[in-house]
Design a protein around this motif. Structure first.
Motif, mmCIF file in Angstrom:
data_model
loop_
_atom_site.group_PDB
_atom_site.id
_atom_site.type_symbol
_atom_site.label_atom_id
_atom_site.label_comp_id
_atom_site.label_asym_id
_atom_site.label_seq_id
_atom_site.Cartn_x
_atom_site.Cartn_y
_atom_site.Cartn_z
ATOM 1 N N PRO A 1 42.891 -12.270 12.789
ATOM 2 C CA PRO A 1 42.314 -13.557 12.411
ATOM 3 C C PRO A 1 40.850 -13.672 12.849
ATOM 4 O O PRO A 1 40.457 -13.168 13.900
ATOM 5 N N ASN A 2 40.066 -14.320 12.004
ATOM 6 C CA ASN A 2 38.676 -14.641 12.315
ATOM 7 C C ASN A 2 38.497 -16.111 11.947
ATOM 8 O O ASN A 2 38.327 -16.443 10.778
ATOM 9 N N GLY A 3 38.603 -16.962 12.943
ATOM 10 C CA GLY A 3 38.633 -18.388 12.675
ATOM 11 C C GLY A 3 40.007 -18.765 12.149
ATOM 12 O O GLY A 3 40.981 -18.044 12.345
ATOM 13 N N GLU A 4 40.072 -19.880 11.432
ATOM 14 C CA GLU A 4 41.362 -20.358 10.932
ATOM 15 C C GLU A 4 41.645 -19.961 9.491
ATOM 16 O O GLU A 4 42.761 -20.125 9.015
ATOM 17 N N THR A 5 40.627 -19.430 8.788
ATOM 18 C CA THR A 5 40.833 -19.177 7.358
ATOM 19 C C THR A 5 40.490 -17.775 6.897
ATOM 20 O O THR A 5 40.626 -17.475 5.711
ATOM 21 N N SER A 6 40.041 -16.907 7.781
ATOM 22 C CA SER A 6 39.607 -15.589 7.339
ATOM 23 C C SER A 6 40.167 -14.496 8.243
ATOM 24 O O SER A 6 40.985 -14.753 9.118
ATOM 25 N N ALA A 7 39.706 -13.267 8.005
ATOM 26 C CA ALA A 7 40.160 -12.110 8.775
ATOM 27 C C ALA A 7 38.968 -11.227 9.129
ATOM 28 O O ALA A 7 37.958 -11.198 8.418
ATOM 29 N N PHE A 8 39.103 -10.495 10.234
ATOM 30 C CA PHE A 8 38.082 -9.565 10.710
ATOM 31 C C PHE A 8 38.668 -8.166 10.644
ATOM 32 O O PHE A 8 39.723 -7.895 11.221
ATOM 33 N N PHE A 9 37.987 -7.266 9.938
ATOM 34 C CA PHE A 9 38.393 -5.871 9.807
ATOM 35 C C PHE A 9 37.530 -5.038 10.748
ATOM 36 O O PHE A 9 36.308 -5.189 10.763
ATOM 37 N N GLU A 10 38.174 -4.165 11.540
ATOM 38 C CA GLU A 10 37.402 -3.343 12.479
ATOM 39 C C GLU A 10 37.935 -1.920 12.525
ATOM 40 O O GLU A 10 39.142 -1.690 12.558
ATOM 41 N N ILE A 11 37.003 -0.982 12.538
ATOM 42 C CA ILE A 11 37.312 0.417 12.802
ATOM 43 C C ILE A 11 36.927 0.648 14.252
ATOM 44 O O ILE A 11 35.773 0.436 14.640
ATOM 45 N N GLU A 12 37.906 1.032 15.061
ATOM 46 C CA GLU A 12 37.696 1.183 16.497
ATOM 47 C C GLU A 12 37.459 2.652 16.822
ATOM 48 O O GLU A 12 38.231 3.521 16.417
ATOM 49 N N GLY A 13 36.392 2.926 17.563
ATOM 50 C CA GLY A 13 36.068 4.282 17.973
ATOM 51 C C GLY A 13 36.252 4.460 19.463
ATOM 52 O O GLY A 13 36.470 3.489 20.191
ATOM 53 N N GLU A 14 36.161 5.709 19.918
ATOM 54 C CA GLU A 14 36.277 5.978 21.357
ATOM 55 C C GLU A 14 35.199 5.260 22.149
ATOM 56 O O GLU A 14 35.444 4.804 23.261
ATOM 57 N N ASP A 15 33.983 5.170 21.589
ATOM 58 C CA ASP A 15 32.847 4.603 22.322
ATOM 59 C C ASP A 15 32.392 3.236 21.820
ATOM 60 O O ASP A 15 31.728 2.503 22.547
ATOM 61 N N TYR A 16 32.688 2.901 20.593
ATOM 62 C CA TYR A 16 32.312 1.604 20.025
ATOM 63 C C TYR A 16 33.125 1.375 18.759
ATOM 64 O O TYR A 16 33.817 2.271 18.282
ATOM 65 N N GLY A 17 33.026 0.188 18.218
ATOM 66 C CA GLY A 17 33.695 -0.132 16.963
ATOM 67 C C GLY A 17 32.732 -0.821 16.013
ATOM 68 O O GLY A 17 31.695 -1.334 16.433
ATOM 69 N N CYS A 18 33.073 -0.820 14.742
ATOM 70 C CA CYS A 18 32.279 -1.500 13.726
ATOM 71 C C CYS A 18 33.220 -2.335 12.878
ATOM 72 O O CYS A 18 34.313 -1.887 12.518
ATOM 73 N N GLY A 19 32.791 -3.544 12.541
ATOM 74 C CA GLY A 19 33.634 -4.400 11.729
ATOM 75 C C GLY A 19 32.882 -5.607 11.223
ATOM 76 O O GLY A 19 31.722 -5.825 11.569
ATOM 77 N N ALA A 20 33.577 -6.387 10.401
ATOM 78 C CA ALA A 20 32.979 -7.606 9.845
ATOM 79 C C ALA A 20 34.086 -8.490 9.289
ATOM 80 O O ALA A 20 35.211 -8.036 9.063
ATOM 81 N N ASP A 21 33.731 -9.746 9.056
ATOM 82 C CA ASP A 21 34.624 -10.657 8.363
ATOM 83 C C ASP A 21 34.827 -10.123 6.946
ATOM 84 O O ASP A 21 33.872 -9.683 6.300
ATOM 85 N N VAL A 22 36.059 -10.139 6.473
ATOM 86 C CA VAL A 22 36.360 -9.571 5.158
ATOM 87 C C VAL A 22 35.609 -10.261 4.022
ATOM 88 O O VAL A 22 35.374 -9.649 2.979
ATOM 89 N N SER A 23 35.192 -11.496 4.213
ATOM 90 C CA SER A 23 34.442 -12.191 3.164
ATOM 91 C C SER A 23 33.002 -11.688 3.061
ATOM 92 O O SER A 23 32.304 -12.012 2.097
ATOM 93 N N HIS A 24 32.555 -10.905 4.034
ATOM 94 C CA HIS A 24 31.197 -10.340 4.035
ATOM 95 C C HIS A 24 31.238 -8.817 4.046
ATOM 96 O O HIS A 24 30.259 -8.180 4.418
ATOM 97 N N LEU A 25 32.341 -8.233 3.662
ATOM 98 C CA LEU A 25 32.537 -6.792 3.809
ATOM 99 C C LEU A 25 32.690 -6.126 2.454
ATOM 100 O O LEU A 25 33.398 -6.625 1.585
#
Length: 118
Positions: free
Chosen positions: A62-86
């Motif tokens: 969940p990202n807030g009450e109406t959206s979702a956050f997608f993330e690729i998790e790495g050993e040292d860092y991760g990258c992601g964004a709200d699905v509405s901006h991805l």
């Protein structure tokens, strides 16, 4: 892309985020075992040179009450964004290029000639 869930839908409720199903992003989560050990490269070099890390997981939460956050998790860092901006398309080397907030881009590609971690 999201799918609103109706009473007639046969979607596993554990895959709903804020009452919605995100089939494209959920597919990455469901198949994350295939991507573990791939290389994640954050292409934003505004603070540091671009350095890759090995993918250890993929999440959709969940990202807030109406959206979702997608993330690729790495050993040292991760990258992601709200699905509405991805966004996403193919990357050189048989992987994927993701586009997030403000032009932020990152790639996930198979590890070739690297110390591959399963």
């Amino acid at each position: 892309m999201t799918t609103e869930v109706t009473e007639d839908a046969r979607i596993d409720e554990s895959k709903l985020v804020n009452g919605k199903f995100y089939p494209m992003w959920q597919d990455f989560v469901d198949k994350q075992g295939r991507f573990k050990g791939w290389l994640l490269l954050d292409e934003d070099d505004s603070f540091e040179p671009c350095v890759s890390t090995f993918v250890v997981g993929i999440s959709l939460r969940p990202n807030g009450e109406t959206s979702a956050f997608f993330e690729i998790e790495g050993e040292d860092y991760g990258c992601g964004a709200d699905v509405s901006h991805l966004g996403m398309n193919a990357a050189e080397g048989g992987g994927f290029r993701f586009y997030g907030y403000g032009g932020h881009t990152w790639t996930m590609t198979p590890a070739i000639n690297e110390d591959h971690h399963p």
